[in-house]
Design a protein around this motif. Structure first.
Motif, short mmCIF file in Angstrom:
data_model
loop_
_atom_site.label_atom_id
_atom_site.label_comp_id
_atom_site.label_asym_id
_atom_site.label_seq_id
_atom_site.Cartn_x
_atom_site.Cartn_y
_atom_site.Cartn_z
N GLN A 17 0.84 -1.19 0.00
CA GLN A 17 0.00 0.00 0.00
C GLN A 17 0.89 1.25 0.00
OE1 GLN A 17 -3.70 -0.40 0.19
NE2 GLN A 17 -2.84 -2.36 -0.49
N ASP A 19 0.27 4.29 -0.34
CA ASP A 19 -0.32 5.49 0.26
C ASP A 19 -0.74 5.28 1.71
OD1 ASP A 19 -2.36 3.79 -0.35
OD2 ASP A 19 -3.60 5.27 -1.39
N THR A 21 1.37 4.77 5.49
CA THR A 21 2.68 4.72 6.11
C THR A 21 2.59 5.08 7.58
OG1 THR A 21 5.01 5.38 5.83
CG2 THR A 21 3.36 7.12 5.60
N GLN A 89 3.56 15.10 -0.12
CA GLN A 89 3.36 13.93 -0.98
C GLN A 89 1.89 13.54 -1.07
OE1 GLN A 89 6.23 10.65 -0.18
NE2 GLN A 89 7.31 12.16 1.07
N PHE A 91 -0.17 12.95 1.71
CA PHE A 91 -0.66 12.19 2.87
C PHE A 91 -1.38 13.11 3.86
CE2 PHE A 91 2.69 9.39 1.38
CZ PHE A 91 2.22 8.12 1.66
N GLN A 112 -7.96 6.81 2.42
CA GLN A 112 -7.28 7.94 1.81
C GLN A 112 -5.79 7.87 2.19
OE1 GLN A 112 -8.33 11.81 3.68
NE2 GLN A 112 -9.28 10.61 5.32
N PRO A 113 -4.91 8.55 1.44
CA PRO A 113 -3.49 8.50 1.78
C PRO A 113 -3.27 8.95 3.23
CG PRO A 113 -3.79 9.44 -0.39
CD PRO A 113 -5.16 9.31 0.21
#
Length: 220
Positions: A17, A19, A21, A89, A91, A112-113
């Motif tokens: 994944q 997106d 972290t 980025q 996120f 969503q990110p």
């Protein structure tokens, strides 16, 4: 490269994944860092981010149980730089932090990110990290203790992220860019060769359709 290993590497890569972290804020205990890396691997996170702690640390392989070779650890010199970099980025940075704007961790949309921000035990997320975060989430607790171990909290929240993403079918197809996927596959399949190539700025050798080196490789 055995057929079984080739299949396993591809199955894991197809669930990564890009997106999703995790970012640590001054987490310095080796056991916790290693356990967080293991949590990341378990839910398909390829890159984990960490702020370089004031107290130096070294990986604790006993807890990671080899997971550190499957997850890339990206270091930042401050929580501010880490958070802002991830936000640039695309996120949303979600801090595991109690505040007047905290919501139940299950109420956040992890499809969503999302970058989960976690602080060190006792200290928690720093004031600066909390201020920069897009949202705050908490894990409800009804016992005498006021907080969970950082790796336990991460595991609970990331399992919710995995559940939400699984419901939306986000683990059913490869979400990595083709070039990045190929590079990760090679690093996993041939870590020693990849290390030498990276050190010398060389392209990775070509692989055939079943993951074997097309030509014998020798350094130099």
């Amino acid at each position: 490269m055995t057929p079984e290993r080739y299949t396993k590497l591809n199955q894991v890569l197809d669930c990564r994944q890009p997106d999703l972290t995790l970012l640590t804020d001054q987490v310095h205990k080796p056991r916790n860092i290693a356990a967080l890396i293991r949590n990341c691997d378990a839910v398909g996170i390829q890159q984990m981010h960490a702020v370089t702690p004031a107290v130096s640390h070294r990986p604790f392989n006993g807890t990671a149980r080899g997971s550190q070779q499957w997850v890339d650890l990206i270091m930042h010199d401050s929580v501010e730089n880490g958070v802002i970099s991830l936000q640039h980025q695309g996120f949303k940075v979600v801090a595991a932090h109690w505040s007047s704007r905290s919501i139940n961790y299950t109420d956040w949309d992890y499809t969503q990110p999302t970058a989960l921000l976690l602080g060190a035990e006792r200290m928690g997320v720093s004031t600066r990290g909390a201020d920069l975060a897009d949202a705050h989430v908490i894990v409800p607790m009804v016992g005498m203790v006021a907080s969970l171990n950082v790796s336990v909290a991460a595991g609970i929240i990331l399992q919710e992220a995995q559940r939400q993403r699984a419901v939306k079918g986000m683990y059913e197809y490869c979400r990595l860019e083709e070039l990045e996927r190929s590079r990760i596959f090679f690093r996993w399949a041939y870590p020693r060769i990849a290390e030498v190539c990276d050190q010398n700025g060389q392209a990775y050798p070509l692989l055939d359709d079943i993951g074997n080196l097309i030509e014998p490789w020798t350094h130099g």
